[in-house]
Design an enzyme around this catalytic site. Structure first.
Site, PDB file in Angstrom:
ATOM      1  N   GLN A  73      37.930  38.390  42.485  1.00 13.28           N
ATOM      2  CA  GLN A  73      38.345  37.615  41.695  1.00 13.28           C
ATOM      3  C   GLN A  73      39.803  37.826  41.086  1.00 13.28           C
ATOM      4  O   GLN A  73      40.196  38.844  41.347  1.00 13.28           O
ATOM      5  CB  GLN A  73      37.399  37.388  40.545  1.00 13.28           C
ATOM      6  CG  GLN A  73      36.206  36.587  40.798  1.00 13.28           C
ATOM      7  CD  GLN A  73      35.454  36.253  39.631  1.00 13.28           C
ATOM      8  OE1 GLN A  73      34.509  36.885  39.361  1.00 13.28           O
ATOM      9  NE2 GLN A  73      35.829  34.916  39.021  1.00 13.28           N
ATOM     10  N   HIS A  74      40.580  37.005  40.693  1.00 11.52           N
ATOM     11  CA  HIS A  74      41.647  37.001  39.767  1.00 11.52           C
ATOM     12  C   HIS A  74      42.937  37.372  40.672  1.00 11.52           C
ATOM     13  O   HIS A  74      44.033  37.274  40.042  1.00 11.52           O
ATOM     14  CB  HIS A  74      41.599  38.200  38.844  1.00 11.52           C
ATOM     15  CG  HIS A  74      40.297  37.954  38.168  1.00 11.52           C
ATOM     16  ND1 HIS A  74      39.871  36.938  37.665  1.00 11.52           N
ATOM     17  CD2 HIS A  74      39.497  38.887  37.744  1.00 11.52           C
ATOM     18  CE1 HIS A  74      38.632  37.315  36.865  1.00 11.52           C
ATOM     19  NE2 HIS A  74      38.645  38.413  36.860  1.00 11.52           N
ATOM     20  N   ASP A 286      33.292  36.923  43.553  1.00 15.42           N
ATOM     21  CA  ASP A 286      32.281  37.748  44.273  1.00 15.42           C
ATOM     22  C   ASP A 286      30.970  38.094  43.164  1.00 15.42           C
ATOM     23  O   ASP A 286      29.880  38.028  43.480  1.00 15.42           O
ATOM     24  CB  ASP A 286      32.817  39.314  44.325  1.00 15.42           C
ATOM     25  CG  ASP A 286      33.867  39.761  43.570  1.00 15.42           C
ATOM     26  OD1 ASP A 286      33.986  39.132  42.295  1.00 15.42           O
ATOM     27  OD2 ASP A 286      34.434  40.947  43.321  1.00 15.42           O
TER      28      ASP A 286
END
Length: 519
Positions: A73-74, A286
């Site tokens: 992520q991110h 995830d």
């Protein structure tokens, strides 16, 4: 009946994994894996190369009817008008944007009530500038604390989470301040799983013409980790993005429903031998994919010990933690996944192994020679800064060392207890938010350690379920792909294999000792 095959792709921090799976049973058919480069700033081309290598190891994807991508992520992927990657992607564990995170919090906190209700803040000029980031140059310390607390609460109310350096919007703000020439070129912003799905669909950079940036798509779980998406309304907060970038005229991926088709894969990549081709499912972050792979329901909490450490709970309603400790993310099924995440997970074990010159099993054997609490030694394991608690500039520290207790066995025990106490912090945050914790499931590479398994129930104060060691992000992605391929309303029911239920006597003194030094 012809077997339907689907693929789950896990493009994680460390590697890409491709799991070809029977859509009806969840049975593993083929598997491939390829490494990603180290670092917190990575050229996305490396992910594409690793995906192709992992897919080839898995026997290719010509016979796959659907696939989904679960991703770290991110990570901030910036594309220009021709679909070219503008700069290396800044990953979730890159903490350079901690100043911008604090500035954005203070900017929203300093806005008047009318501005803050709309999320527009007080403009983008002050973002990332420490000298006026609190929005009031002459504010005393009490006023600054009020602004900061108000800003945290407003971000949580707007997007479910307060800002830390991990979240995408802070990285966008960093680029806007430090690389204005790159910021000017931004035509689209996406996440690692979005970009890889787009590439699998056959898109990419073009020399001229339309790069089809509008074909980018994502899902609620990953979008909710950007801090410019509201998972309750399922809408982007372009006003907040404008605070960070200074403009909002960029393409953002379409946010799909949990089992909506995103695209059809390029047949040279997947589905060449399947009538109608290989459909690409929404994919997801995830942690949400791992929850889907585990079949988690309300009352379940997973603790994942990978590169990061994550305690995540499935919730039927959104979670608003006005302290900012819990990230109120969405999951992959239409619900929510409030979680607490640490930057330092199983890498704490890696540090201990290197320091003591042992392998993982030898580290566990050494630790077993020591008593709970490591004879008074405590490690606060913030090696790369920390996200929970939010201490981006912290470093790791040992406490309680004496000439008598500084032994290899006590040091080994302290490293392992630090992992578990750090995750106990995350569990306590989740519980404080009102989560009804019925089961704790332990997964991730760190769960393979016999010492982690032995000490977790005692430090966490409850029995711990140990699912069979597997790639649950890839399984979750495959399960989502099967959901799409089979065109069913219900998620395919795949059995979760449990290796054992871990139990031991409570050792509350270990966490109490840790908490005294961590405070």
């Amino acid at each position: 009946m012809t077997r339907v095959l689907v693929a789950g792709v896990d493009t994680s921090t460390q590697s890409c994994k491709v799991r070809v799976t029977d859509a009806l049973t969840g049975e593993l058919v083929r598997f491939g894996q390829a490494a990603h480069p180290d670092g917190t700033s990575v050229n996305p081309q490396a992910w594409w190369d690793a995906f192709q290598e992992a897919a080839a190891q898995a026997g290719g994807l010509d016979d796959v009817s659907a696939l989904a991508v679960g991703g770290q992520q991110h990570g901030m992927v910036l594309l220009d008008n021709q679909g070219r990657v503008i700069r290396d992607a800044l990953l979730w564990n890159d903490t350079r944007s901690s100043v911008q995170a604090e500035a954005l919090i203070n900017e929203l906190g300093a806005a008047d009530s009318t501005d803050s209700d709309s999320g527009s803040g007080s403009g983008s000029d002050s973002v990332g500038r420490p000298d006026n980031a609190d929005g009031a140059n002459n504010a005393d310390s009490a006023d600054s604390a009020d602004i900061q607390a108000r800003g945290v609460a407003r971000w949580v109310q707007a997007v479910g989470s307060s800002l830390v350096a991990s979240l995408t919007i802070t990285k966008v703000a960093w680029v806007a301040q430090n690389e204005p020439e790159n910021a000017e070129r931004i035509a689209a912003i996406c996440l690692p799983h979005d970009w890889l799905s787009w590439r699998i669909a056959g898109y990419g950079s073009v020399e001229s013409g339309d790069a089809q940036l509008d074909a980018l798509f994502t899902d609620r779980s990953d979008a909710s980790g950007t801090a410019y998406f509201d998972s309750v309304t399922n809408e982007y907060r372009r006003d907040l993005l404008e605070m960070a970038l200074g403009r909002s005229d960029v393409v953002l991926p379409r946010v799909l429903n949990p089992h909506e088709v995103g695209a059809i894969a390029n047949p040279y990549i997947a589905g060449k031998n399947v009538e109608g081709g290989c459909v690409i499912a929404p994919g997801g972050g995830d942690n949400a994919m791992a929850a889907l792979g585990l079949g988690m329901k309300a009352g379940d909490v997973s603790v994942s010990l990978g590169t990061s450490g994550v305690a995540a709970a499935v919730s039927n309603s959104t979670a608003y933690d006005l302290t900012g400790a819990i990230a109120g993310f969405a999951d992959c099924t239409g619900h929510w996944l409030p979680l607490a995440c640490t930057i330092n997970g199983s890498r704490i074990l890696d540090a201990g192994r290197r320091a003591l010159g042992v392998d993982y099993d030898e580290l566990a054997t050494l630790a077993h020679e020591a008593q709970p609490g490591a004879d008074g030694i405590t490690l606060i394991p913030y090696f790369d800064g920390e996200r929970t608690p939010n201490r981006p500039n912290a470093t790791a520290q040992f406490y309680g060392l004496t000439l008598e207790n500084t032994t290899r066995s006590n040091m080994a025990r302290a490293f392992i207890e630090a992992v578990l106490c750090s995750q106990r912090d995350c569990l306590e945050y989740v519980k404080a938010l009102g989560a009804d914790v019925q089961r704790i499931l332990l997964i991730g590479g760190g769960a393979k350690s016999p010492a982690i398994r032995a000490y977790a129930p005692g430090i966490w104060g409850t029995d711990v379920i140990l699912p069979h060691t597997d790639e649950y992000v890839a399984i979750g992605a495959a399960r989502q792909a099967a959901w799409v391929a089979l065109s069913t309303d219900d998620i395919p029911a795949w059995e979760l294999n449990i290796d054992e239920v871990l139990s031991s006597s409570p050792t509350p003194e270990v966490y109490e000792q840790y908490a005294r030094y961590r405070a």
